[in-house]
Design a protein around this motif. Structure first.
Motif, PDB file in Angstrom:
ATOM      1  N   TYR A  46       3.832   5.490  -5.785  1.00  0.00           N
ATOM      2  CA  TYR A  46       3.719   5.645  -7.240  1.00  0.00           C
ATOM      3  C   TYR A  46       2.668   6.684  -7.604  1.00  0.00           C
ATOM      4  N   GLN A  47       1.659   6.770  -6.758  1.00  0.00           N
ATOM      5  CA  GLN A  47       0.640   7.784  -6.975  1.00  0.00           C
ATOM      6  C   GLN A  47       1.277   9.170  -6.819  1.00  0.00           C
ATOM      7  N   ALA A  48       2.154   9.302  -5.792  1.00  0.00           N
ATOM      8  CA  ALA A  48       2.831  10.588  -5.568  1.00  0.00           C
ATOM      9  C   ALA A  48       3.711  10.914  -6.772  1.00  0.00           C
ATOM     10  N   LYS A  49       4.370   9.912  -7.317  1.00  0.00           N
ATOM     11  CA  LYS A  49       5.207  10.122  -8.505  1.00  0.00           C
ATOM     12  C   LYS A  49       4.349  10.595  -9.671  1.00  0.00           C
ATOM     13  N   GLY A  50       3.188   9.943  -9.801  1.00  0.00           N
ATOM     14  CA  GLY A  50       2.272  10.294 -10.883  1.00  0.00           C
ATOM     15  C   GLY A  50       1.760  11.718 -10.746  1.00  0.00           C
ATOM     16  N   LYS A  51       1.739  12.225  -9.506  1.00  0.00           N
ATOM     17  CA  LYS A  51       1.262  13.594  -9.281  1.00  0.00           C
ATOM     18  C   LYS A  51       2.263  14.626  -9.774  1.00  0.00           C
ATOM     19  N   GLY A  52       3.400  14.166 -10.237  1.00  0.00           N
ATOM     20  CA  GLY A  52       4.409  15.098 -10.736  1.00  0.00           C
ATOM     21  C   GLY A  52       5.641  15.120  -9.857  1.00  0.00           C
TER      22      GLY A  52
ATOM     23  N   ASN B 221       0.824  -1.210   0.000  1.00  0.00           N
ATOM     24  CA  ASN B 221       0.000   0.000   0.000  1.00  0.00           C
ATOM     25  C   ASN B 221       0.861   1.265   0.000  1.00  0.00           C
ATOM     26  N   ALA B 222       1.954   1.230   0.785  1.00  0.00           N
ATOM     27  CA  ALA B 222       2.841   2.403   0.809  1.00  0.00           C
ATOM     28  C   ALA B 222       3.465   2.586  -0.573  1.00  0.00           C
ATOM     29  N   ASP B 223       3.763   1.454  -1.221  1.00  0.00           N
ATOM     30  CA  ASP B 223       4.342   1.488  -2.566  1.00  0.00           C
ATOM     31  C   ASP B 223       3.342   2.085  -3.569  1.00  0.00           C
ATOM     32  N   THR B 224       2.096   1.631  -3.466  1.00  0.00           N
ATOM     33  CA  THR B 224       1.039   2.155  -4.345  1.00  0.00           C
ATOM     34  C   THR B 224       0.923   3.663  -4.157  1.00  0.00           C
ATOM     35  N   ALA B 225       0.925   4.089  -2.880  1.00  0.00           N
ATOM     36  CA  ALA B 225       0.804   5.525  -2.598  1.00  0.00           C
ATOM     37  C   ALA B 225       2.009   6.279  -3.148  1.00  0.00           C
TER      38      ALA B 225
ATOM     39  N   TYR C 275       3.966  13.833  -1.623  1.00  0.00           N
ATOM     40  CA  TYR C 275       3.677  12.626  -0.857  1.00  0.00           C
ATOM     41  C   TYR C 275       2.209  12.278  -1.030  1.00  0.00           C
ATOM     42  N   GLU C 276       1.916  11.027  -0.829  1.00  0.00           N
ATOM     43  CA  GLU C 276       0.531  10.583  -0.964  1.00  0.00           C
ATOM     44  C   GLU C 276       0.260   9.586   0.141  1.00  0.00           C
TER      45      GLU C 276
END
Ligand SMILES: Nc1nc2c(ncn2[C@@H]2O[C@@H]3COP(=O)(O)O[C@H]4[C@@H](O)[C@H](n5cnc6c(=O)[nH]c(N)nc65)O[C@@H]4COP(=O)(O)O[C@H]3[C@H]2O)c(=O)[nH]1
Length: 633
Positions: free
Chosen positions: A346-352, A340-344, A356-357
């Motif tokens: 990658y989401q933060a990475k996707g945000k630009g 889950n931390a990993d998913t979050a 943090y996410e």
């Protein structure tokens, strides 16, 4: 956290030591006792032999004296025994058992007639004595007996000395063995400690490594299970570490990791555990966290990284993407918590990036959607659901169409057209972009051939290349095959690569681009201005053109910064001999500004949106300038 097992191991080690010692002592004792018994028996045999020899001499020398009952002569025969200190008494008896003569040392009692067991030649051991009898014979007939009694004191003395020596040797050997073993144990312990250190510590940063991270996280979770509370997990990935590593070398990369680790440690609380779990991946375990502690730590981390890092002579800026998940709120086990931390993250990475996410179930749903997108994309290739749209590129010098950018579309049977922005990242992550990219190249070249065959002229086409494709060793061969099979000349093909693709592996990419350029294929840098954006750096790459990203074009004219950046990119690119394409031109005002700034080519909805090949054919048939001559300078 590992104190308990270590104490347990220590106690076991102590008992093992004692057991080893006891075994060694027992073995030595058994060996010692056996040796002493053996020595005792040897000494006894030697004594029996010795006394037998003396008895034989006396019996042979006393034959005449016994025959003639001569007590004096018998006494003289016995007198020689005074030279043997172990014989304490002796006597010569006639055949009736009458004493003819006897001999005894001081304090010794007399030897009496030997009992029935000894009447023939024989001996008997007592606690303190050896009694030995021998027949006196004349013409093979027994005429009397000689009886000797030897004292065992000497035998016991020798045995005692032997046992003492044995004991001294045993104690000495045990002592030496103990010293050697304890020294060896110390060396082994030190080696074990070092191995344990290597197995748990990352050698570059000195932080706990992935192995230690798993152990510590498992321990933290078990504490929560027993005593309540919660654990926060932060996974952190450095956004641009790979570029530093590739451009400045591994040595600088290692230094950067070290200084980043130091700065992260400084901004964390004393109980937080920072680990390096991969190349540029760090993890932070926060014990007993409140609901917002994870975000607080993530904000401190991002703030700590904002100041530049001095690495050798370079000043490097680093950003990070951080994913947060909490136990037990977000996950009930270690694997899910980490995932889950990993998913979050990658989401933060996707945000630009540089963000943090926090994990939330919606993210999980998005990941699942992404997985199903991946499965469907595989099928899309096989079912022929992919197609290419083409967007015209227009020369600002004469308003004519100079080329077409091929843009991928997915015509999903249920959802309709899906944007490449949605599925290209999935294709890149899963590696599917390699076969898809190959299909795009072949289809674009085939289309150029079809336009030529339809008499619509020699059309230039540009195709996007993704990072995965540049790592594919067959890329060059695939491109040349696609050109050759369709009779398209290399000069008609332009490849668009983003800065991040270029920086992925600078050395390999420079070689690849040089080979492509040698073949006559044009190269263009896509989305220029959004990434590394160093013109000086671009000089290292054999490129022909830069494409200004549409985010700069969007707000011109009017936005002073964007105007300045756009003008500067055009001027610098021209000074390096590169042509410039502006993307996303939607208005006449944008066109005017770009024209006056000296831009060469434009692409955007103002001229034409991306469209299917048949519609482009109609456009080509008209052969009209797309920008009216009146609009030209
Ligand atoms: N707002 C606005 N947008 C405009 C305008 N003119 C063009 N565009 C859009 O800008 C994008 C330009 O492509 P890109 O920067 O290479 O960005 C592309 C490219 O990076 C990637 N892509 C598309 N096709 C391929 C492909 O075949 N291979 C790879 N690797 N990537 C592709 O997907 C990205 C998005 O493609 P599209 O959705 O087709 O989006 C296209 C195009 O439709 C305009 O005036 N206003």
């Amino acid at each position: 956290m590992s104190a308990q097992p270590v104490a347990g191991q220590g106690r076991i080690g102590h008992w093992m030591n004692l057991a080893n010692l006891a075994t060694a002592v027992a073995a030595l004792l058994v060996a010692g006792v056996l040796l002493i018994v053996f020595q005792f028996l040897s000494l006894r045999n030697a004594m029996v032999e010795d006394v037998s020899v003396q008895a034989r001499i006396i019996s042979e020398n006393s034959v005449a004296a016994v025959l003639f009952h001569d007590s004096r002569a018998s006494g003289e025969t016995l007198a020689v025994l005074s030279a043997s200190p172990s014989i304490e008494a002796a006597a010569i008896f006639d055949v009736n058992g009458t004493v003819l003569a006897s001999y005894q040392r001081e304090d010794a009692s007399k030897v009496s007639t030997p009992g029935p067991g000894l009447i023939e030649d024989g001996h008997r051991f007592g606690l303190r004595h050896l009694l030995l009898a021998r027949r006196v014979e004349a013409e093979k007939r027994g005429i009397g007996h000689v009886v000797l009694r030897a004292n065992l004191t000497q035998l016991y003395g020798r045995l005692g000395a032997y046992a003492g020596m044995m004991l001294a040797v045993a104690i000495g050997s045990l002592g030496i063995a103990y010293l050697l073993v304890s020294r060896m144990r110390k060396v082994i312990k030190r080696a074990e400690a070092h191995l344990d250190y290597l197995a748990h510590i990352d050698s570059i940063t000195g932080l706990p490594n992935r192995h230690a991270f798993n152990e510590r996280l498992a321990f933290a979770l078990s504490r929560v299970d027993q005593h309540g509370g919660s654990v926060g997990l932060l996974l952190l990935d450095l956004d641009n570490f790979k570029i530093v590593n590739d451009t400045l070398g591994h040595h600088s990369g290692d230094i950067l990791l070290k200084v980043v680790a130091r700065r992260l440690l400084e901004c964390l609380r004393s109980g937080d555990v920072l680990c390096r779990i991969g190349g540029d991946e760090f993890a932070v375990i926060l014990e007993s966290v409140g609901a917002s502690d994870g975000e607080g730590a993530a904000e401190r981390i991002l703030a700590a990284l904002t100041a530049p890092f001095d690495v050798d002579v370079h000043e490097i800026y680093v950003t990070a993407s951080v994913g947060i998940s909490r136990y037990p709120a977000d996950a009930r086990d270690l694997e899910t918590l980490t995932r889950n931390a990993d998913t979050a993250m990658y989401q933060a990475k996707g945000k630009g990036k540089n963000a943090y996410e926090k994990f939330h179930p919606e993210l999980d749903r998005r990941v699942r959607n992404r997985l199903s997108l991946e499965t469907n994309l595989r099928k899309a290739m096989e079912r022929g659901e992919l197609l290419l749209y083409y967007q015209p590129q227009v020369s600002l010098h004469d308003g004519r169409l100079v080329g077409l950018e091929a843009l991928l579309r997915w015509n999903h049977p249920e959802t309709g057209l899906i944007s490449p922005a949605e599925f290209i990242p999935v294709a890149e992550d899963s590696g599917m972009i390699v076969p898809i990219g190959r299909w795009v190249l072949r289809t674009a070249c085939r289309q150029v051939a079809l336009w030529r065959e339809a008499g619509l002229g020699t059309i230039n086409v540009s195709v996007n290349l993704s990072v995965r494709q540049t790592r594919d060793p067959h890329l060059l061969r695939d491109i040349l095959d696609a050109l050759h099979d369709n009779g398209v000349s290399p000069g008609q093909l332009e490849l668009e690569i983003t800065e991040s693709v270029l920086m992925d592996n600078v050395k390999v990419n420079v070689e690849l681009l040089e080979r492509l350029q040698t073949e006559g294929i044009r190269l263009s840098i896509d989305d220029f201005g959004t990434g590394y954006s160093s013109m000086a750096y671009l000089k290292r790459f054999p490129i022909d053109q830069v494409k200004i990203d549409r985010t700069f074009v969007r707000d011109i004219p009017g936005n002073g910064d964007d105007e300045a950046i756009t003008s500067a990119i055009i001027a610098m690119a021209h000074s390096l001999g590169l042509s410039v394409v502006a993307e996303g031109v939607e208005t006449a005002a944008q066109l005017d500004f770009l024209r006056s700034a000296g831009c060469d080519v434009m692409q955007g909805y103002y001229f034409a949106e991306p469209r299917p090949a048949e519609q482009v054919s109609a456009l080509l048939t008209r052969r009209m300038p797309l920008v009216e001559r009146s609009e030209m300078p």
